[in-house]
Write a protein that holds these residues in place. Structure first.
Motif, PDB file in Angstrom:
ATOM      1  N   SER A  67       3.374   0.829  -8.000  1.00 27.77           N
ATOM      2  CA  SER A  67       3.432   2.436  -8.165  1.00 27.77           C
ATOM      3  C   SER A  67       3.483   3.329  -9.454  1.00 27.77           C
ATOM      4  CB  SER A  67       4.679   2.838  -7.349  1.00 27.77           C
ATOM      5  OG  SER A  67       5.388   2.087  -8.235  1.00 27.77           O
ATOM      6  N   ARG A 111      -4.759   4.213  -6.671  1.00 27.46           N
ATOM      7  CA  ARG A 111      -5.347   4.422  -4.587  1.00 27.46           C
ATOM      8  C   ARG A 111      -5.971   4.074  -4.066  1.00 27.46           C
ATOM      9  NH1 ARG A 111      -4.213  10.915  -3.584  1.00 27.46           N
ATOM     10  NH2 ARG A 111      -4.288  10.512  -1.934  1.00 27.46           N
ATOM     11  N   TYR A 112      -7.346   3.984  -4.677  1.00 28.19           N
ATOM     12  CA  TYR A 112      -8.631   3.636  -4.237  1.00 28.19           C
ATOM     13  C   TYR A 112      -8.575   2.195  -4.376  1.00 28.19           C
ATOM     14  CZ  TYR A 112      -9.187   8.408  -4.792  1.00 28.19           C
ATOM     15  OH  TYR A 112      -8.948   9.683  -4.771  1.00 28.19           O
ATOM     16  N   ARG A 125      -4.717   7.035 -11.269  1.00 30.24           N
ATOM     17  CA  ARG A 125      -4.832   7.288 -10.279  1.00 30.24           C
ATOM     18  C   ARG A 125      -6.401   6.743  -9.959  1.00 30.24           C
ATOM     19  NH1 ARG A 125      -1.957  11.479  -9.210  1.00 30.24           N
ATOM     20  NH2 ARG A 125      -0.620  11.753 -10.950  1.00 30.24           N
ATOM     21  N   GLY A 170       2.759   1.689  -2.578  1.00 29.96           N
ATOM     22  CA  GLY A 170       2.268   2.096  -4.336  1.00 29.96           C
ATOM     23  C   GLY A 170       1.804   3.579  -4.437  1.00 29.96           C
ATOM     24  N   ASN A 171       2.001   4.281  -3.275  1.00 28.58           N
ATOM     25  CA  ASN A 171       1.298   5.162  -3.374  1.00 28.58           C
ATOM     26  C   ASN A 171       2.279   6.181  -3.074  1.00 28.58           C
ATOM     27  OD1 ASN A 171      -1.656   4.879  -3.557  1.00 28.58           O
ATOM     28  ND2 ASN A 171      -1.496   4.482  -1.121  1.00 28.58           N
ATOM     29  N   SER A 172       3.783   5.913  -3.396  1.00 30.94           N
ATOM     30  CA  SER A 172       4.928   6.650  -3.111  1.00 30.94           C
ATOM     31  C   SER A 172       5.011   7.012  -4.143  1.00 30.94           C
ATOM     32  CB  SER A 172       5.938   5.641  -2.673  1.00 30.94           C
ATOM     33  OG  SER A 172       6.100   4.985  -3.489  1.00 30.94           O
ATOM     34  N   VAL A 177       3.781   8.903  -6.075  1.00 33.87           N
ATOM     35  CA  VAL A 177       2.457  10.281  -6.521  1.00 33.87           C
ATOM     36  C   VAL A 177       2.768  10.772  -4.937  1.00 33.87           C
ATOM     37  CG1 VAL A 177       0.155  10.894  -6.277  1.00 33.87           C
ATOM     38  CG2 VAL A 177       0.333   8.778  -7.795  1.00 33.87           C
ATOM     39  N   GLY A 178       3.015  10.748  -3.815  1.00 31.74           N
ATOM     40  CA  GLY A 178       3.651  11.856  -2.405  1.00 31.74           C
ATOM     41  C   GLY A 178       4.841  12.132  -2.772  1.00 31.74           C
ATOM     42  N   THR A 201       0.891  -1.504   0.055  1.00 32.48           N
ATOM     43  CA  THR A 201       0.417   0.050   0.327  1.00 32.48           C
ATOM     44  C   THR A 201       1.114   1.291  -0.155  1.00 32.48           C
ATOM     45  OG1 THR A 201      -1.444  -0.965   1.034  1.00 32.48           O
ATOM     46  CG2 THR A 201      -1.985   1.083   0.745  1.00 32.48           C
ATOM     47  N   ASN A 202       2.080   1.361   0.856  1.00 37.18           N
ATOM     48  CA  ASN A 202       2.899   2.495   1.025  1.00 37.18           C
ATOM     49  C   ASN A 202       3.398   2.839  -0.713  1.00 37.18           C
ATOM     50  OD1 ASN A 202       1.818   2.700   3.937  1.00 37.18           O
ATOM     51  ND2 ASN A 202       3.781   1.687   4.944  1.00 37.18           N
ATOM     52  N   ASN A 211      -0.256   3.991 -10.094  1.00 35.42           N
ATOM     53  CA  ASN A 211      -0.433   4.596  -9.968  1.00 35.42           C
ATOM     54  C   ASN A 211       0.036   5.807 -11.029  1.00 35.42           C
ATOM     55  OD1 ASN A 211      -2.319   5.360  -8.221  1.00 35.42           O
ATOM     56  ND2 ASN A 211      -1.058   6.010  -6.523  1.00 35.42           N
TER      57      ASN A 211
END
Length: 296
Positions: free
Chosen positions: A200, A210-211, A207, A124-126, A128-129, A121-122, A203
């Motif tokens: 990631s 992320r959902y 987008r 996968g969103n890294s 974009v963050g 999870t982290n 993503n």
């Protein structure tokens, strides 16, 4: 009479090509795109190892910044889930646990699963963050999802203290088979990196990931023998469960902790699928990486 003013030609700065004056000569420095498939550039990754360690430690600190319990959340998440599963599946549903007390049976599966799910999870969103970092500085982009997986290993080490205490409480002796935990953690990290790195990259462009990712991970948990042993599944469907790489890993953790025979065939399938997944994820990541700075 006009006088010609002489001009001093300065050498261009590093990485900047000075245009030719008066004629169209080739620039001294040419920046070309890398090969379509270069795999893991280990030399480049090794040169940026300090950045990997920095991002890993940053992720750990940011995760527990301004929290009352701090790193205690790494323990509470699997522990409270274990208590809930024990009440529902162990006491009410009477799910078997291979002769092992259900609380420690469940926790032995939840510990690697919590690491895997949080790492995926982290990571996968890294990307974009870290959009600002990607668009300004060059470094191997694989470092970012890799750092998210590395931060998850720190949480797993903290949560393992509860498992040690539970083994002492239930009188489970530690044997030589416990050494197998090291390669098992390595294989789990490889698979988490493969899934997280692939997600990631997707993503960045889509987008929706992320959902959809938390829902996908939640469904995956029930397809993994965490709250039930693999023998609980009918024999004719068991081969499908083995195709889940986490099945052999969870079985391996329990065998290493409780001194039981290893299902080497299941472990071999898990290791092979993890390596294949990592190769495919790296290939896909390389293809998507070219557009990260444009679409992130």
């Amino acid at each position: 009479m006009a006088t010609a003013l002489s001009k001093e030609i300065l050498p261009p700065a590093a990485g900047i090509v000075a245009p030719a004056v008066g004629n169209r000569e080739k620039p001294v420095i040419t920046i070309e795109a890398g090969r379509k498939w270069a795999g893991f550039d280990l030399a480049d990754l090794w040169q940026h190892r300090d950045l990997f360690l920095f991002l890993t430690w940053r992720d750990v600190k940011v995760r527990y910044k301004q929290t009352v319990l701090g790193a205690g959340w790494a323990i509470l998440q699997p522990f409270l889930t274990m208590v809930l599963f024990t009440l529902i599946f162990g006491r009410l549903a009477k799910v078997p646990s291979d002769g092992i007390p259900y609380p420690i049976f469940a926790y032995a599966g939840l510990l690697p699963w919590s690491f895997f799910s949080n790492a995926v999870t982290n990571s996968g969103n890294s990307l974009v963050g870290n959009a600002a970092l990607i668009t300004k500085v060059y470094f191997p982009r694989m470092v970012i999802p890799g750092a998210a997986v590395g931060a998850g290993l720190v949480d797993m080490a903290i949560a393992a203290t509860i498992l040690i205490a539970m083994m002492a409480w239930y009188g489970i002796a530690i044997g030589p088979s416990l050494l197998m935990v090291v390669p098992l953690v390595f294989i789990t990290a490889i698979f988490a990196l493969a899934v997280g790195m692939w997600m990631s990259g997707l993503n960045v462009k889509y987008r929706d990931v992320r959902y959809a990712l938390p829902f996908f991970v939640q469904i995956w948990m029930y397809a993994t023998p965490i709250i039930y042993p693999i023998d609980f599944v009918p024999a004719r469907w068991r081969w499908l469960l083995v195709l889940n790489p986490l099945t052999g890993m969870i079985e391996g953790y329990r065998s290493a902790l409780f001194g039981r025979p290893f299902a080497w065939g299941h472990l071999a399938v898990s290791a092979a699928l993890s390596v294949i997944a990592l190769i495919y994820a790296a290939y896909s990541f390389k293809q998507m990486e070219r557009d990260f700075a444009d679409v992130i």
